[in-house]
Scaffold this active site. Sequence first.
Site, PDB file in Angstrom:
ATOM      1  N   GLY A   1      63.586  67.324  69.601  1.00 49.69           N
ATOM      2  CA  GLY A   1      63.851  68.760  69.782  1.00 49.69           C
ATOM      3  C   GLY A   1      64.587  69.317  68.581  1.00 49.69           C
ATOM      4  O   GLY A   1      65.358  68.624  67.929  1.00 49.69           O
TER       5      GLY A   1
ATOM      6  N   HIS B   1      51.602  80.136  64.690  1.00 51.19           N
ATOM      7  CA  HIS B   1      51.169  78.896  64.027  1.00 51.19           C
ATOM      8  C   HIS B   1      50.514  77.908  64.994  1.00 51.19           C
ATOM      9  O   HIS B   1      50.169  76.803  64.602  1.00 51.19           O
ATOM     10  CB  HIS B   1      52.346  78.232  63.303  1.00 51.19           C
ATOM     11  CG  HIS B   1      53.454  77.838  64.226  1.00 51.19           C
ATOM     12  ND1 HIS B   1      54.474  78.698  64.565  1.00 51.19           N
ATOM     13  CD2 HIS B   1      53.695  76.694  64.895  1.00 51.19           C
ATOM     14  CE1 HIS B   1      55.287  78.090  65.403  1.00 51.19           C
ATOM     15  NE2 HIS B   1      54.834  76.869  65.640  1.00 51.19           N
ATOM     16  N   GLU B   2      50.366  78.302  66.268  1.00 58.20           N
ATOM     17  CA  GLU B   2      49.694  77.425  67.242  1.00 58.20           C
ATOM     18  C   GLU B   2      48.438  78.177  67.685  1.00 58.20           C
ATOM     19  O   GLU B   2      48.448  78.881  68.676  1.00 58.20           O
ATOM     20  CB  GLU B   2      50.613  77.159  68.433  1.00 58.20           C
ATOM     21  CG  GLU B   2      51.940  76.527  68.028  1.00 58.20           C
ATOM     22  CD  GLU B   2      52.899  76.328  69.210  1.00 58.20           C
ATOM     23  OE1 GLU B   2      52.564  76.733  70.338  1.00 58.20           O
ATOM     24  OE2 GLU B   2      53.987  75.761  68.980  1.00 58.20           O
TER      25      GLU B   2
ATOM     26  N   CYS C   1      54.530  66.760  44.672  1.00 60.60           N
ATOM     27  CA  CYS C   1      55.916  66.254  44.678  1.00 60.60           C
ATOM     28  C   CYS C   1      55.932  64.762  45.053  1.00 60.60           C
ATOM     29  O   CYS C   1      54.915  64.177  45.417  1.00 60.60           O
ATOM     30  CB  CYS C   1      56.763  67.052  45.672  1.00 60.60           C
ATOM     31  SG  CYS C   1      56.378  66.700  47.401  1.00 60.60           S
TER      32      CYS C   1
ATOM     33  N   GLU D   1      66.139  66.335  83.568  1.00 64.51           N
ATOM     34  CA  GLU D   1      65.798  67.764  83.450  1.00 64.51           C
ATOM     35  C   GLU D   1      66.559  68.547  84.526  1.00 64.51           C
ATOM     36  O   GLU D   1      66.498  68.198  85.698  1.00 64.51           O
ATOM     37  CB  GLU D   1      64.268  67.923  83.632  1.00 64.51           C
ATOM     38  CG  GLU D   1      63.775  69.316  83.955  1.00 64.51           C
ATOM     39  CD  GLU D   1      64.082  70.348  82.877  1.00 64.51           C
ATOM     40  OE1 GLU D   1      63.826  70.066  81.688  1.00 64.51           O
ATOM     41  OE2 GLU D   1      64.589  71.438  83.226  1.00 64.51           O
TER      42      GLU D   1
ATOM     43  N   THR E   1      60.152  77.971  67.324  1.00 68.75           N
ATOM     44  CA  THR E   1      60.253  78.381  65.918  1.00 68.75           C
ATOM     45  C   THR E   1      60.104  79.902  65.792  1.00 68.75           C
ATOM     46  O   THR E   1      60.840  80.542  65.038  1.00 68.75           O
ATOM     47  CB  THR E   1      59.160  77.674  65.089  1.00 68.75           C
ATOM     48  OG1 THR E   1      59.271  76.278  65.322  1.00 68.75           O
ATOM     49  CG2 THR E   1      59.316  77.953  63.606  1.00 68.75           C
TER      50      THR E   1
ATOM     51  N   HIS F   1      63.239  81.455  66.819  1.00 67.04           N
ATOM     52  CA  HIS F   1      64.255  81.265  65.774  1.00 67.04           C
ATOM     53  C   HIS F   1      64.018  82.227  64.606  1.00 67.04           C
ATOM     54  O   HIS F   1      64.963  82.793  64.060  1.00 67.04           O
ATOM     55  CB  HIS F   1      64.226  79.820  65.251  1.00 67.04           C
ATOM     56  CG  HIS F   1      64.859  78.823  66.190  1.00 67.04           C
ATOM     57  ND1 HIS F   1      66.118  78.979  66.712  1.00 67.04           N
ATOM     58  CD2 HIS F   1      64.405  77.640  66.678  1.00 67.04           C
ATOM     59  CE1 HIS F   1      66.408  77.949  67.498  1.00 67.04           C
ATOM     60  NE2 HIS F   1      65.377  77.121  67.504  1.00 67.04           N
TER      61      HIS F   1
HETATM   62 ZN   LIG Z   1      55.431  75.543  67.158  1.00 66.27          ZN
HETATM   63 ZN   LIG Z   2      54.727  68.256  47.990  1.00 63.94          ZN
END
Ligand SMILES: [Zn+2]
Ligand SMILES: [Zn+2]
Length: 353
Positions: free
Chosen positions: A274, A74-75, A107, A207, A55, A58
């Site tokens: 993935g 974020h990890e 939501c 793999e 991510t 990306h």
């Molecule tokens: Zn991640």
């Molecule tokens: Zn929500």
Amino acid sequence: MLGSSNLPVLSSFGSTMWAMRFHAPGDLRLEQLAVPNPKPGEVRLRPLAAGLCGTDAHIFKGEFPAASPVVLGHEVAGIIDAVGAGVKGLVEGDLVTVQPNTYCGACRYCRTGREHLCPNLCAYGVHIDGGFAEAMVASARVVYRMPSGLDARLACLAEPLSCCIHGMDRTAIQSGSTVLVIGAGLIGLMLTRLTRLAGAGLIVSSEPQEFRRKCALEFGADTVVDPKQEGETQALAATHGEGFDFVVDAVGSSATFSQAINMAARGGTILVFGCAPMHATATVRPFDIYARELTVKGSFINPYTHERAVSLLPQMGLEKLQIEAFPLAEFRKAFERQPATSMAAKIELLPQP
Ligand SMILES: [Zn+2]
Ligand SMILES: [Zn+2]
């Protein structure tokens, strides 16, 4: 680029800290920011290790929407060093990990127990400042205590593990099921291990890189195949030509998706785990889905699984993997190494000087 010697010592905890911020595609900067203070209900931690993931790559390339400027990461595993008013169960000095995703709570998805599908999803390290920094604040609700003494470089893998556990929840693999796992990077290896723990009867790992195939055997695969060398034929032979009850695409591409469809047994389930490039397409024959009664399922992030990831982490054998870690100041090198193509199964940043 700044050398690590230029980084301030955080323990003195002045009013500023070093952080790596995303400004625009291709524009990442090491900057001095004000040290954030925890508001009521929040804690501040010092990230000790933070994983770089697909991510982040990306986001860097402009292929994944993120806020800007925002501190990525974020990890995250770190030590709590300040606790906001009203926080219970967490104290200074705790080793913790962060479950990065937060939801609106209002939501339709949030109100039907499917928060991870919330269109207002907001993630630390993507939309809110994350862990590629000497300090980070997070809501205590998304912070999880880890066994003290656990290596932070392993602890931060609780986040990707929590996503894999959701994938397992989506498949409902039974004792004796036959499973093909496509890809043996960190995620493929975790899914292989979880599949073994779930009681699968036969696990084949596909793999192309030899050292990763070796890892797959260590993580519980019975057989490994090279997709570039008659791998499909060999994998099918392992099931006497029937195909697999479950096929897990731990790569995420048009080619591996098509392969997954081809390799599923009658009545089989394909798990799309993935993250494929957003605009990639694949051709599927609806007749296949119909006549072979195939089920295609996606698996997205980590609803209600981080707690279980914390429990399971010590049993995953992740200490066998090579982690390549860089100081925060060398973030460019780290991004160049992502996705990991060497022997390393994971690239991480170590934000403390
Ligand atoms: Zn991640
Ligand atoms: Zn929500």
